[in-house]
Design a protein around this motif. Structure first.
Motif, mmCIF file in Angstrom:
data_model
loop_
_atom_site.group_PDB
_atom_site.id
_atom_site.type_symbol
_atom_site.label_atom_id
_atom_site.label_comp_id
_atom_site.label_asym_id
_atom_site.label_seq_id
_atom_site.Cartn_x
_atom_site.Cartn_y
_atom_site.Cartn_z
ATOM 1 N N VAL A 52 6.495 -16.436 -67.802
ATOM 2 C CA VAL A 52 5.197 -17.099 -67.720
ATOM 3 C C VAL A 52 5.017 -17.617 -66.300
ATOM 4 O O VAL A 52 5.917 -18.239 -65.740
ATOM 5 C CB VAL A 52 5.088 -18.269 -68.724
ATOM 6 N N ARG A 53 3.850 -17.357 -65.716
ATOM 7 C CA ARG A 53 3.555 -17.851 -64.366
ATOM 8 C C ARG A 53 2.785 -19.158 -64.446
ATOM 9 O O ARG A 53 2.015 -19.382 -65.374
ATOM 10 C CB ARG A 53 2.704 -16.844 -63.595
ATOM 11 N N THR A 54 2.975 -20.013 -63.460
ATOM 12 C CA THR A 54 2.161 -21.207 -63.317
ATOM 13 C C THR A 54 1.387 -21.114 -62.007
ATOM 14 O O THR A 54 1.860 -20.521 -61.037
ATOM 15 C CB THR A 54 3.018 -22.482 -63.316
ATOM 16 N N PRO A 55 0.167 -21.659 -61.970
ATOM 17 C CA PRO A 55 -0.622 -21.588 -60.738
ATOM 18 C C PRO A 55 0.110 -22.222 -59.566
ATOM 19 O O PRO A 55 0.938 -23.125 -59.737
ATOM 20 C CB PRO A 55 -1.900 -22.364 -61.096
ATOM 21 N N ARG A 56 -0.241 -21.775 -58.401
ATOM 22 C CA ARG A 56 0.425 -22.252 -57.179
ATOM 23 C C ARG A 56 0.127 -23.727 -56.906
ATOM 24 O O ARG A 56 0.953 -24.436 -56.334
ATOM 25 C CB ARG A 56 -0.031 -21.397 -55.985
ATOM 26 N N HIS A 57 -1.060 -24.166 -57.310
ATOM 27 C CA HIS A 57 -1.467 -25.541 -57.034
ATOM 28 C C HIS A 57 -1.580 -26.326 -58.331
ATOM 29 O O HIS A 57 -1.756 -25.765 -59.408
ATOM 30 C CB HIS A 57 -2.805 -25.554 -56.288
ATOM 31 N N ALA A 58 -1.512 -27.656 -58.231
ATOM 32 C CA ALA A 58 -1.571 -28.526 -59.405
ATOM 33 C C ALA A 58 -2.891 -28.320 -60.144
ATOM 34 O O ALA A 58 -3.975 -28.479 -59.559
ATOM 35 C CB ALA A 58 -1.433 -29.980 -58.972
ATOM 36 N N VAL A 59 -2.807 -27.999 -61.437
ATOM 37 C CA VAL A 59 -4.011 -27.682 -62.195
ATOM 38 C C VAL A 59 -4.869 -28.916 -62.446
ATOM 39 O O VAL A 59 -6.035 -28.791 -62.823
ATOM 40 C CB VAL A 59 -3.664 -26.990 -63.532
ATOM 41 N N ALA A 60 -4.347 -30.102 -62.251
ATOM 42 C CA ALA A 60 -5.170 -31.307 -62.371
ATOM 43 C C ALA A 60 -6.061 -31.497 -61.149
ATOM 44 O O ALA A 60 -7.038 -32.256 -61.202
ATOM 45 C CB ALA A 60 -4.288 -32.541 -62.559
ATOM 46 N N GLU A 61 -5.748 -30.814 -60.051
ATOM 47 C CA GLU A 61 -6.488 -30.966 -58.806
ATOM 48 C C GLU A 61 -7.465 -29.836 -58.541
ATOM 49 O O GLU A 61 -8.514 -30.045 -57.933
ATOM 50 C CB GLU A 61 -5.509 -31.076 -57.629
ATOM 51 N N ARG A 62 -7.121 -28.634 -59.006
ATOM 52 C CA ARG A 62 -7.984 -27.490 -58.689
ATOM 53 C C ARG A 62 -7.800 -26.410 -59.733
ATOM 54 O O ARG A 62 -6.698 -26.203 -60.240
ATOM 55 C CB ARG A 62 -7.678 -26.945 -57.304
ATOM 56 N N PRO A 63 -8.880 -25.713 -60.076
ATOM 57 C CA PRO A 63 -8.774 -24.632 -61.046
ATOM 58 C C PRO A 63 -8.261 -23.352 -60.409
ATOM 59 O O PRO A 63 -8.449 -23.122 -59.207
ATOM 60 C CB PRO A 63 -10.214 -24.456 -61.535
ATOM 61 N N PHE A 64 -7.636 -22.553 -61.215
ATOM 62 C CA PHE A 64 -7.256 -21.210 -60.789
ATOM 63 C C PHE A 64 -8.466 -20.285 -60.821
ATOM 64 O O PHE A 64 -8.582 -19.372 -60.021
ATOM 65 C CB PHE A 64 -6.162 -20.679 -61.718
ATOM 66 N N ILE A 65 -9.401 -20.548 -61.758
ATOM 67 C CA ILE A 65 -10.549 -19.673 -61.936
ATOM 68 C C ILE A 65 -11.778 -20.501 -62.318
ATOM 69 O O ILE A 65 -11.685 -21.468 -63.080
ATOM 70 C CB ILE A 65 -10.250 -18.592 -63.012
ATOM 71 N N VAL A 66 -12.916 -20.147 -61.735
ATOM 72 C CA VAL A 66 -14.213 -20.731 -62.070
ATOM 73 C C VAL A 66 -15.093 -19.611 -62.607
ATOM 74 O O VAL A 66 -15.287 -18.597 -61.934
ATOM 75 C CB VAL A 66 -14.878 -21.379 -60.837
ATOM 76 N N ILE A 67 -15.600 -19.797 -63.812
ATOM 77 C CA ILE A 67 -16.507 -18.823 -64.417
ATOM 78 C C ILE A 67 -17.918 -19.386 -64.358
ATOM 79 O O ILE A 67 -18.160 -20.505 -64.836
ATOM 80 C CB ILE A 67 -16.137 -18.540 -65.890
ATOM 81 N N TRP A 68 -18.849 -18.613 -63.803
ATOM 82 C CA TRP A 68 -20.255 -19.036 -63.774
ATOM 83 C C TRP A 68 -21.089 -18.079 -64.618
ATOM 84 O O TRP A 68 -21.143 -16.881 -64.347
ATOM 85 C CB TRP A 68 -20.791 -19.072 -62.343
ATOM 86 N N GLU A 69 -21.727 -18.625 -65.643
ATOM 87 C CA GLU A 69 -22.651 -17.866 -66.482
ATOM 88 C C GLU A 69 -23.986 -17.790 -65.740
ATOM 89 O O GLU A 69 -24.822 -18.683 -65.834
ATOM 90 C CB GLU A 69 -22.805 -18.580 -67.822
#
Length: 404
Positions: free
Chosen positions: A7-24
């Motif tokens: 399992v991979r974890t994001p490079r940066h703290a997920v409380a500070e920045r998202p790995f992905i932003v989805i815009w509808e």
């Protein structure tokens, strides 16, 4: 025993920045898909973000810092927006990595795909819910969608765009899953994602799956990872399965499977899915979920932990996306594992899974309830000592920095 890289974890703290932003970007779409979260409509909503507001959203996303989150423009059908290419070019100029998730319609043609690539898009996400035109078109509600999707898929590859294929896991698609996998392998894709249905929008009308069917489907997707890069959407226990299977492989043991898994493996063997060359390395699933590395912005600018969790934490029209993501009560609470209830609260895999908060909310009304689709009973994994050795070095789920 070394920490398991399953399992991979994001490079940066997920409380500070998202790995992905989805815009509808819009809810306009000419299709009538049986599972549609957005209950898409033929025409654009006059209340959707304007071009200037969309550019402001992109600037807010860039404020998270470099490397920027992956910015996915979805819908509805993004090609219904005439300013799509201008927005892709603007986001690219800000340093955003842009992916586009269009519908399988006649707009999925070489002219449009060339233009969106030239504007700076790096990837395309397409849906495939049947291995034949008859099956896929029935699910999508319009004849011809299968051929448009296949043609667009091939064109995107020819143009150098990375292609992700998404398949909704429903009672309708499960018997066809091995055939879809064979098609994905034959046509070639960067990634195949199994979307474990969350009953929102039109999806409320579809029959749900049993936890055992879900478990078997997750294991089959893991098996397919030997020949296709696989992931899941709203199937967070796929990460549990990846850890379990890696430990089983190291121990020379195997898990118990249900009847659906056997049926899918037999069909895959008939199709020769696992014949020939295997991937040199599996793609580990990413430990990202609602409000933890993931954020969704609606067509009207409302900020949600997920597109399938229709609870708003604020609006980008009146606030800052980084502030909402980092400090809103909704997002902060979803990052707190102590808020989990039911068996998710007591599961030894909670730090790599945590269950789907979207599905818990949709089926129980409580976003912190246990995931109703999970078959695992906490404490029953036979290799607990090995599991502790694997999970102990991992950073906490709330987000210290960790390399991928």
């Amino acid at each position: 025993m070394k920490a398991n890289p399953s399992v991979r974890t994001p490079r940066h703290a997920v409380a500070e920045r998202p790995f992905i932003v989805i815009w509808e970007s819009t809810r306009a779409c000419p299709l009538a898909c049986l599972h549609c979260r957005a209950t898409a409509q033929p025409d654009r909503d006059p209340g959707e973000l304007s071009g200037s507001e969309a550019r402001d959203l992109m600037r807010q996303t860039a404020e998270f810092g470099r490397p920027s989150p992956l910015f996915v423009i979805t819908g509805g059908d993004p090609f219904q927006r005439r300013d799509l290419n201008d927005l892709v070019a603007y986001g690219t100029s800000l340093g955003l990595r842009i992916a586009v998730s269009p519908s399988g319609t006649p707009t999925l043609n070489r002219t449009n795909l060339t233009a969106v690539r030239d504007a700076g898009a790096v990837a395309l996400s397409l849906s495939l819910d049947g291995s034949t035109a008859e099956r896929h078109d029935a699910f999508r509600g319009v004849d011809g969608v299968f051929e448009w999707t296949i043609d667009g898929w091939r064109t995107a590859r020819d143009l150098g765009l990375k292609v992700q294929i998404n398949t909704t896991l429903t009672r309708y698609s499960l018997p066809d899953l091995a055939d879809i996998a064979a098609l994905v392998r034959r046509e070639g894709a960067m990634l195949w994602s199994g979307f474990l249905l969350v009953p929102t929008g039109r999806g409320r009308q579809l029959d749900g799956l049993t936890p055992q069917e879900v478990e078997d489907a997750m294991h089959f997707l893991y098996d397919c990872g030997a020949v296709i890069a696989t992931k899941t959407t709203e199937g967070h226990h796929f990460r549990r399965v990846a850890v379990q299977r890696a430990i089983h492989a190291e121990r020379g043991t195997r898990p118990e499977f249900g009847p659906l898994h056997g049926e899918l493996i037999r069909r895959a063997a008939e199709l020769g899915l696992f014949d020939g060359s295997l991937r040199t390395r599996r793609r580990p699933p990413m430990d990202v979920s609602s409000a933890r590395g993931f954020v969704f912005v609606s067509h009207t600018g409302e900020v949600h932990p997920s597109g399938f969790l229709p609870v708003s934490a604020g609006s980008v029209r009146h606030g800052s996306l980084p502030d909402i993501y980092r400090t809103s009560d909704l997002f902060v609470s979803l990052r707190d594992p102590a808020r989990l209830r039911g068996k998710c609260a007591h599961c030894e895999f909670s730090q790599v899974c945590g269950g789907s908060r979207s599905r818990a909310h949709a089926l129980t009304g409580d976003m912190f309830a246990e995931d109703p689709y999970c078959a695992y009973r906490p404490g029953t994994f036979p290799h607990q000592a090995e599991l502790r050795a694997v999970l102990a070095p991992a950073s906490s789920r709330s987000g210290s920095s960790c390399d991928r």
